[in-house]
Design a protein around this motif. Structure first.
Motif, PDB file in Angstrom:
ATOM      1  N   UNK A 234       0.946  -1.051  -0.036  1.00 26.13           N
ATOM      2  CA  UNK A 234      -0.008  -0.049   0.094  1.00 26.13           C
ATOM      3  C   UNK A 234       0.828   1.434   0.083  1.00 26.13           C
ATOM      4  N   UNK A 235       1.960   1.271   0.878  1.00 29.90           N
ATOM      5  CA  UNK A 235       3.019   2.285   0.772  1.00 29.90           C
ATOM      6  C   UNK A 235       4.364   1.661   0.801  1.00 29.90           C
ATOM      7  N   UNK A 236       5.228   2.303  -0.080  1.00 27.63           N
ATOM      8  CA  UNK A 236       6.547   1.908  -0.004  1.00 27.63           C
ATOM      9  C   UNK A 236       7.604   2.928   0.714  1.00 27.63           C
ATOM     10  N   UNK A 237       8.272   2.540   1.794  1.00 27.70           N
ATOM     11  CA  UNK A 237       9.195   3.179   2.184  1.00 27.70           C
ATOM     12  C   UNK A 237      10.714   2.814   1.701  1.00 27.70           C
ATOM     13  N   UNK A 238      11.517   3.822   0.931  1.00 24.81           N
ATOM     14  CA  UNK A 238      12.588   3.601   0.307  1.00 24.81           C
ATOM     15  C   UNK A 238      13.454   4.687   0.532  1.00 24.81           C
ATOM     16  N   UNK A 239      14.814   4.257   0.322  1.00 22.59           N
ATOM     17  CA  UNK A 239      15.870   5.181   0.195  1.00 22.59           C
ATOM     18  C   UNK A 239      15.825   5.966  -1.400  1.00 22.59           C
ATOM     19  N   UNK A 240      16.675   6.712  -1.641  1.00 23.75           N
ATOM     20  CA  UNK A 240      16.459   7.506  -2.985  1.00 23.75           C
ATOM     21  C   UNK A 240      17.571   7.363  -3.920  1.00 23.75           C
ATOM     22  N   UNK A 241      18.058   5.953  -3.608  1.00 30.76           N
ATOM     23  CA  UNK A 241      18.883   5.605  -4.845  1.00 30.76           C
ATOM     24  C   UNK A 241      18.320   5.624  -6.289  1.00 30.76           C
ATOM     25  N   UNK A 242      19.006   5.780  -7.265  1.00 34.30           N
ATOM     26  CA  UNK A 242      18.243   5.861  -8.475  1.00 34.30           C
ATOM     27  C   UNK A 242      17.419   4.645  -9.039  1.00 34.30           C
ATOM     28  N   UNK A 243      18.139   3.537  -8.769  1.00 37.10           N
ATOM     29  CA  UNK A 243      17.558   2.205  -9.167  1.00 37.10           C
ATOM     30  C   UNK A 243      16.222   1.953  -8.202  1.00 37.10           C
ATOM     31  N   UNK A 249       8.636   3.534  -9.085  1.00 35.52           N
ATOM     32  CA  UNK A 249       7.913   4.071  -9.860  1.00 35.52           C
ATOM     33  C   UNK A 249       7.460   3.141 -11.043  1.00 35.52           C
ATOM     34  N   UNK A 250       8.065   2.076 -11.503  1.00 34.95           N
ATOM     35  CA  UNK A 250       7.614   1.095 -12.268  1.00 34.95           C
ATOM     36  C   UNK A 250       6.409   0.507 -11.667  1.00 34.95           C
ATOM     37  N   UNK A 251       6.419   0.404 -10.206  1.00 38.70           N
ATOM     38  CA  UNK A 251       5.439  -0.267  -9.662  1.00 38.70           C
ATOM     39  C   UNK A 251       4.283   0.505  -9.418  1.00 38.70           C
ATOM     40  N   UNK A 252       4.409   1.862  -9.676  1.00 36.75           N
ATOM     41  CA  UNK A 252       3.333   2.792  -9.245  1.00 36.75           C
ATOM     42  C   UNK A 252       2.789   2.835  -7.910  1.00 36.75           C
ATOM     43  N   UNK A 253       3.589   2.568  -6.992  1.00 37.03           N
ATOM     44  CA  UNK A 253       3.315   2.691  -5.877  1.00 37.03           C
ATOM     45  C   UNK A 253       3.271   4.012  -4.850  1.00 37.03           C
ATOM     46  N   UNK A 254       2.398   4.141  -3.846  1.00 36.73           N
ATOM     47  CA  UNK A 254       2.650   5.230  -3.034  1.00 36.73           C
ATOM     48  C   UNK A 254       3.852   5.283  -2.251  1.00 36.73           C
ATOM     49  N   UNK A 255       4.578   6.432  -1.990  1.00 38.39           N
ATOM     50  CA  UNK A 255       6.031   6.283  -1.573  1.00 38.39           C
ATOM     51  C   UNK A 255       6.530   7.226  -0.567  1.00 38.39           C
TER      52      UNK A 255
END
Length: 334
Positions: A234-243, A249-255
């Motif tokens: 439902x929500x992805x928490x991620x670092x900001x590495x380019x990949x 973005x490809x998954x289209x998930x709220x982040x």
């Protein structure tokens, strides 16, 4: 033949190289000291010795002109010797460098045109400027309308913004979040993080209205293919590495994007661009326990419908087309 130099820090450079090289029509040799990349998209792999295993580093920046060229370092000498030997033997038409100013300089001194992969952040130092000056062409793996740094505009006539390059571009995306408690997926990579499973457990205990899952965090599972988890979060928490950003973005998930400390402010620049363009929520550090409900709600409100603006669809193919075109033009002029 094209050469592709792959930096060994983290896994992002390898993932990007594989995505691009899988779309190339020109044969390519990988040159790297990273764990051996998947061989199916490379004609050959040159395993370079490490240049950072010494106990001390004497004048590694060469008086501020370069980034990593420690004086009298045997590893560096052997590594560069391997690159010279390969170039002298194979006579490549082009070398793609992701990333190393030193390899860029070496290849160009040997007469090999270089395509440099740009990185976000403040790249105004003398070493980066030299690398971009020497480049035959520059690839930026993000959309220009989302992030157009001033330092790169000097080289606008030889820069192509291809969009975010994701290994998941083209993967089916029929799955979505399931019913029940919203699921928060926390992603970490191998490039370094101060996050631990204790942080995730504290969040899970404090906020039981959400299902918490972590991948790549020390103590959590490592999954080679996190696409199913990405698509059903439902929500992805991620670092900001380019990949990582391109994969979300490809998954289209709220982040919720939390940049990690990196040289030249790389991840902070990416996170700021995402927030400014309302693609994701960004915070400068791991939030306190009380902040999570507000942040998750804010990310859900932003949603994932703007992610196509990061232009992951076809990005690797666009990069490959630039490289193939340059290689064919250079080969034809020989």
């Amino acid at each position: 033949m094209i050469g592709y130099y792959i930096h060994h820090h983290g896994q992002g450079h390898r993932a990007r190289a594989k995505s691009i090289c899988s779309a190339l029509t020109t044969p390519v040799t990988a040159l790297t000291s990273a764990p051996q990349p998947d061989a199916e998209c490379f004609a050959d792999v040159v395993c370079l010795v490490r240049d950072d295993d010494g106990d001390t580093a004497e004048n590694p920046t060469a008086n501020g002109v370069l980034h990593w060229a420690p004086a009298l370092d045997r590893g560096l000498a052997s590594r560069m010797g391997q690159v010279v030997h390969w170039i002298d033997t194979v006579r490549p038409s082009l070398l793609v460098v992701d990333v190393s100013v030193e390899v860029t300089v070496l290849a160009r001194l040997l007469g090999v045109p270089v395509v440099v992969v740009a990185m976000p952040g403040d790249r105004t130092d003398p070493a980066h400027h030299l690398g971009y000056q020497l480049a035959e062409h520059i690839l930026a793996a993000w959309p220009q309308e989302m992030y157009d740094p001033l330092w790169l505009r000097e080289f606008a006539d030889k820069t192509t913004f291809v969009g975010g390059i994701s290994r998941f571009d083209g993967r089916p995306s029929d799955d979505g979040p399931s019913a029940g408690r919203p699921r928060v997926l926390v992603l970490s990579g191998t490039g370094g993080s101060n996050l631990s499973m204790d942080d995730i457990r504290l969040c899970a205990n404090q906020h039981r209205g959400y299902r918490w899952q972590a991948l790549g965090v020390p103590g959590a599972p490592w999954v080679d293919d996190p696409w199913p988890q990405l698509r059903t979060a439902d929500v992805v928490v991620s670092h900001a590495g380019q990949n990582a950003v391109a994969d979300v973005a490809a998954a289209g998930r709220p982040a919720i994007i939390i940049p990690q400390p990196r040289p030249f402010g790389e991840q902070h620049a990416t996170a700021a661009a995402l927030a400014a363009n309302e693609l994701a929520v960004s915070v400068p550090r791991w939030p306190s326990l009380t902040e999570w409900p507000h942040l998750i709600e804010a990310a859900t409100t932003v949603g994932g419908h703007r992610w196509p603006r990061w232009q992951t669809a076809g990005a690797a193919g666009r990069a490959a087309a630039v490289i193939d075109s340059l290689a064919k033009r250079i080969e034809a002029s020989r």
